[in-house]
Enzyme design. Structure first.
Site, short mmCIF file in Angstrom:
data_model
loop_
_atom_site.label_atom_id
_atom_site.label_comp_id
_atom_site.label_asym_id
_atom_site.label_seq_id
_atom_site.Cartn_x
_atom_site.Cartn_y
_atom_site.Cartn_z
N SER A 122 0.96 -1.30 -0.05
CA SER A 122 0.00 -0.01 -0.05
C SER A 122 0.88 1.32 0.03
CB SER A 122 -1.03 0.00 1.32
OG SER A 122 -2.03 0.86 1.07
N GLU A 219 -1.45 -2.59 -8.14
CA GLU A 219 -2.67 -3.03 -7.53
C GLU A 219 -3.09 -1.37 -6.81
OE1 GLU A 219 -3.28 -3.20 -3.93
OE2 GLU A 219 -1.19 -2.17 -3.30
N HIS A 284 -4.16 -5.51 -1.62
CA HIS A 284 -5.27 -5.28 -0.71
C HIS A 284 -6.14 -6.53 -0.36
CE1 HIS A 284 -3.58 -1.24 -0.74
NE2 HIS A 284 -4.08 -1.24 0.29
#
Length: 314
Positions: A122, A219, A284
């Site tokens: 992230s 992502e 995630h």
């Protein structure tokens, strides 16, 4: 016009062994203590000795989305990584804030310490890029110990544990959902992470000049399709994707109906003339596999596989 060199393979860290000390840092958002405690217990269950950096449970006095002051978070990372008694560094959580502190890290001290496993995803993408560009070290795009995925999903934990202790057993992270968005086969060194963080890094000091020759992992979370369109278009317009060897797509949690996201992925990346594999699940997704960055691999979109030439750790 000078052509950027191909993405290079990076120095791989040593695998972990029972009894190793592992430092926990919080480079981004605030860490709930009730999630940190069980995460530490899980690491102890692996035979590791977790050590919590001094400012992990800090809260910024004015900006509630940050785990303490930028300088304190950067100092925690520097000191943890440079400590010769620490075998690896894992992030407690992501959120936002790594970009604010990345330039405050003492990268000369990091380089002098040599490669160690560094784990996160992230917002931590900003640090993965910095470890690659400023230190030349491979890192692990994997779960953080104060997140729900690490605490509740056995597959997520096992993928990280195996990568840290038995990396030769997980050289081909797979997913039942993996399939070709664009067929083909390509080889290169892995890079990437959260797409919005990669786009935000463009134009900053020490940013990677290009994904040329690399296998780009992408992502994201919580970005509606029109915002993903903006992110992907920025990567395209900047020329950062020129010459990329292939693209591997992970999870797109809370980004809207996947049919819409998939159409956008095909629209933005389908014209690059390179293989694109979708559905590998890293990122995630609650059951996300750990994936090394900076390691040579082969992408076979038709077979739905990403296979690494060497283990993530030595």
């Amino acid at each position: 016009m000078t052509t950027a060199p191909a993405v290079p393979a990076l120095a791989r860290p040593a695998r972990l062994r029972p009894g190793d000390r592992i430092a926990v840092v919080a480079p981004s958002g605030p860490v709930p203590e009730e999630r940190l405690r069980p995460g530490l217990d899980l690491l102890r269950g692996w035979g590791l000795e977790p050590v919590v950096a001094p400012h992990v449970l800090d809260a910024h006095p004015a900006l509630g989305h940050l785990a303490g002051a930028d300088a304190a978070r950067a100092r925690d990372l520097t000191e943890a990584y440079a400590d010769p008694a620490v075998a690896a560094v894992i992030c407690a959580r992501g959120g936002y804030g790594a970009q604010r502190m990345v330039d405050l890290v003492d990268w000369a001290a990091v380089r002098a310490a040599g490669p160690k496993p560094f784990v996160g995803y992230s917002d931590v993408t900003a640090l993965h890029e910095a470890f690659a560009v400023r230190a030349g070290f491979a890192t692990l795009h994997g779960p953080m110990i104060a997140t729900a995925a690490f605490l509740t999903e056995p597959r997520t934990r096992e993928s990280l544990r195996a990568t840290l202790f038995e990396p030769e057993t997980v050289r081909a992270p797979g997913a039942a959902t993996a399939r070709a968005l664009v067929p083909g086969r390509a080889s290169g060194v892995t890079l990437g992470g959260c797409a919005s963080l990669l786009a935000a890094d463009l134009g900053t000091p020490h940013a990677r000049p290009s994904a040329r020759g690399g296998l780009l992992l992408l992502e994201d979370v919580g970005e509606e399709p029109y915002r993903l369109d903006r992110i992907f278009t920025q990567l395209l317009r900047s020329g950062w994707l020129d010459g990329v060897a292939g693209i591997v797509l992970g999870s797109w949690e809370e980004c809207g109906p996947y049919e819409e996201v998939r159409a956008l992925l095909a629209d933005r990346f389908g014209g690059l003339g390179v293989p694109v594999l979708e559905g590998l699940g890293f990122g995630h997704d609650p059951a996300a596999p750990t994936v090394p960055l900076g390691v040579p691999a082969v992408l076979d979109a038709d077979a739905g596989t990403l296979a690494f030439d060497v283990p993530a750790l030595v």
